[in-house]
Motif scaffolding. Structure first.
Motif, short mmCIF file in Angstrom:
data_model
loop_
_atom_site.label_atom_id
_atom_site.label_comp_id
_atom_site.label_asym_id
_atom_site.label_seq_id
_atom_site.Cartn_x
_atom_site.Cartn_y
_atom_site.Cartn_z
N THR A 33 -16.29 26.29 18.77
CA THR A 33 -15.11 26.15 19.63
C THR A 33 -14.07 25.27 18.91
O THR A 33 -14.27 24.80 17.79
N THR A 34 -12.96 25.02 19.61
CA THR A 34 -11.86 24.25 19.03
C THR A 34 -12.33 22.85 18.61
O THR A 34 -12.94 22.13 19.40
N ASN A 35 -12.06 22.50 17.35
CA ASN A 35 -12.40 21.21 16.75
C ASN A 35 -13.91 20.94 16.70
O ASN A 35 -14.33 19.81 16.50
N ALA A 36 -14.71 22.00 16.82
CA ALA A 36 -16.15 21.80 16.82
C ALA A 36 -16.67 21.30 15.48
O ALA A 36 -17.70 20.62 15.42
N LEU A 37 -15.96 21.60 14.38
CA LEU A 37 -16.43 21.22 13.05
C LEU A 37 -15.61 20.09 12.41
O LEU A 37 -15.80 19.78 11.24
N THR A 38 -14.71 19.49 13.17
CA THR A 38 -13.83 18.46 12.59
C THR A 38 -14.64 17.29 12.05
O THR A 38 -14.46 16.88 10.90
N LYS A 39 -15.53 16.73 12.86
CA LYS A 39 -16.33 15.58 12.43
C LYS A 39 -17.40 16.00 11.42
O LYS A 39 -17.66 15.29 10.44
N LYS A 40 -18.03 17.14 11.66
CA LYS A 40 -19.11 17.60 10.79
C LYS A 40 -18.63 17.89 9.37
O LYS A 40 -19.33 17.61 8.40
N SER A 41 -17.48 18.47 9.26
CA SER A 41 -16.99 18.87 7.93
C SER A 41 -15.98 17.91 7.33
O SER A 41 -15.34 18.22 6.33
N LYS A 42 -15.83 16.74 7.95
CA LYS A 42 -14.83 15.78 7.46
C LYS A 42 -15.09 15.38 6.01
O LYS A 42 -14.18 15.29 5.20
N LYS A 43 -16.38 15.16 5.65
CA LYS A 43 -16.69 14.69 4.30
C LYS A 43 -16.31 15.72 3.24
O LYS A 43 -15.68 15.39 2.23
N VAL A 44 -16.71 16.98 3.47
CA VAL A 44 -16.42 17.99 2.45
C VAL A 44 -14.91 18.22 2.34
O VAL A 44 -14.37 18.37 1.24
N LEU A 45 -14.21 18.22 3.47
CA LEU A 45 -12.74 18.36 3.41
C LEU A 45 -12.11 17.15 2.72
O LEU A 45 -11.17 17.29 1.92
N SER A 46 -12.64 15.96 3.03
CA SER A 46 -12.12 14.74 2.41
C SER A 46 -12.35 14.74 0.91
O SER A 46 -11.45 14.40 0.12
N ASP A 47 -13.55 15.16 0.49
CA ASP A 47 -13.87 15.16 -0.94
C ASP A 47 -12.94 16.07 -1.73
O ASP A 47 -12.44 15.70 -2.81
N TYR A 48 -12.67 17.25 -1.20
CA TYR A 48 -11.82 18.19 -1.93
C TYR A 48 -10.34 17.81 -1.87
O TYR A 48 -9.59 18.07 -2.81
N CYS A 49 -9.94 17.17 -0.78
CA CYS A 49 -8.56 16.68 -0.72
C CYS A 49 -8.35 15.57 -1.74
O CYS A 49 -7.31 15.50 -2.39
N LYS A 50 -9.35 14.71 -1.88
CA LYS A 50 -9.25 13.65 -2.88
C LYS A 50 -9.24 14.23 -4.29
O LYS A 50 -8.53 13.77 -5.17
N LYS A 51 -10.08 15.25 -4.49
CA LYS A 51 -10.16 15.87 -5.81
C LYS A 51 -8.83 16.50 -6.21
O LYS A 51 -8.42 16.40 -7.38
N TYR A 52 -8.15 17.12 -5.24
CA TYR A 52 -6.91 17.83 -5.55
C TYR A 52 -5.66 17.04 -5.14
O TYR A 52 -4.57 17.59 -5.12
N ASP A 53 -5.86 15.77 -4.80
CA ASP A 53 -4.73 14.96 -4.38
C ASP A 53 -3.65 14.88 -5.47
O ASP A 53 -2.47 15.01 -5.20
N ASP A 54 -4.09 14.67 -6.71
CA ASP A 54 -3.17 14.64 -7.85
C ASP A 54 -3.29 15.98 -8.58
O ASP A 54 -4.26 16.23 -9.29
N SER A 55 -2.29 16.83 -8.37
CA SER A 55 -2.37 18.18 -8.93
C SER A 55 -2.42 18.19 -10.45
O SER A 55 -2.97 19.11 -11.05
N THR A 56 -1.87 17.17 -11.08
CA THR A 56 -1.83 17.15 -12.55
C THR A 56 -3.21 16.95 -13.15
O THR A 56 -3.43 17.25 -14.33
N LYS A 57 -4.17 16.43 -12.35
CA LYS A 57 -5.51 16.19 -12.87
C LYS A 57 -6.39 17.43 -12.83
O LYS A 57 -7.42 17.48 -13.48
N VAL A 58 -5.99 18.42 -12.03
CA VAL A 58 -6.80 19.64 -11.91
C VAL A 58 -6.05 20.89 -12.38
O VAL A 58 -6.66 21.95 -12.52
N ASP A 59 -4.78 20.74 -12.65
CA ASP A 59 -3.96 21.88 -13.06
C ASP A 59 -3.25 21.53 -14.36
O ASP A 59 -2.36 20.69 -14.39
#
Length: 257
Positions: free
Chosen positions: A121-147
């Motif tokens: 349902t709506t927002n059912a995975l927000t807390k559960k998937s926060k870590k994986v979303l956070s990890d990838y946002c941090k990884k791609y936060d600086d585009s010059t480091k991955v591109d």
């Protein structure tokens, strides 16, 4: 807000009815959560009105689309079963890097939460998937480091800025040199005017001396013309008187003798 910031990540389930269901959201920049709580609904409207392109292959994300506004851009894609992942970035964040992030994020996310996403349902995975979303946002936060292309563009921009600074410095130095040259020309002109003034005064003095000499010569000449005959005449008259006086004296002596 034209920048290269990675703002947030969102996960939707695409429904046949056309209205996507928000399963999870991660506010990476910590700006939308306080200022605009409806940003996830706005992205859902964009995804619902213009869904990702069809994906025939299972287990991959594709059909990516990029929608831009005056403030930011939304990049999103989905798999064949309707699992849609989206990111919001600044306008200067490379869309190819955002697509690379979605492709990279899809595999671990679908493996961990794929089954739950089908019925969540709506927002059912927000807390559960926060870590994986956070990890990838941090990884791609600086585009010059991955591109590499972004890194190259960044270096090009840095070189452009440096070149602009150098050109500005050169123009400033050129302007200063022109001002110095103009000042030097003014000083030279002033020196030439002073020199000409001195030369003119010298010429005037020479002319005045010449005129004085000429006038003096004329005056002396005129005086000589006038005085010489008078002097000669006076001398003749004086000689005649002496001769007459001598004759008279002789006659007187003869008379007396």
């Amino acid at each position: 807000m034209s920048d290269n910031t990675l703002r947030c990540a969102l996960v939707y389930r695409l429904e046949s009815s056309g209205d996507p269901v928000l399963l999870a959201k991660y506010d990476h920049e910590s700006a939308y959560e306080d200022r605009n709580s409806s940003y996830a609904d706005a992205v859902g409207m964009v995804v619902g009105s213009d869904p990702p392109g069809p994906v025939s292959e299972e287990g991959v994300v594709g059909g990516f689309k990029v929608v831009q506004s005056d403030m930011h851009q939304i990049v999103y894609g989905s798999d064949s079963e309707g699992l849609c992942i989206a990111v919001i970035t600044g306008l200067k964040y490379p869309s190819r890097t955002a697509i690379q992030m979605l492709t990279d994020l899809y595999t671990p996310y679908s493996e961990q939460f794929g089954l739950q996403a089908k019925s969540g349902t709506t927002n059912a995975l927000t807390k559960k998937s926060k870590k994986v979303l956070s990890d990838y946002c941090k990884k791609y936060d600086d585009s010059t480091k991955v591109d590499k292309a972004s890194a190259l563009n960044t270096k090009v921009e840095e070189v452009k800025v440096q070149m602009q600074d150098n050109i500005a410095t050169m123009l400033k130095n050129t302007e200063q040199a022109e001002n110095l040259a103009e000042r030097s020309n003014q000083l030279n002109e002033q020196a030439n005017v002073q020199k000409k003034s001195k030369d003119l005064r010298k010429q005037m003095r020479c002319k005045n001396i010449k005129m004085t000499i000429i006038l003096t010569t004329l005056v002396v000449g005129v005086l000589l013309v006038i005085l010489v005959p008078l002097i000669m005449k006076a001398k003749k008259a004086a000689g005649g008187r002496r001769l007459l006086r001598g004759t008279l004296l002789e006659e007187w002596d003869q008379i007396m003798n």
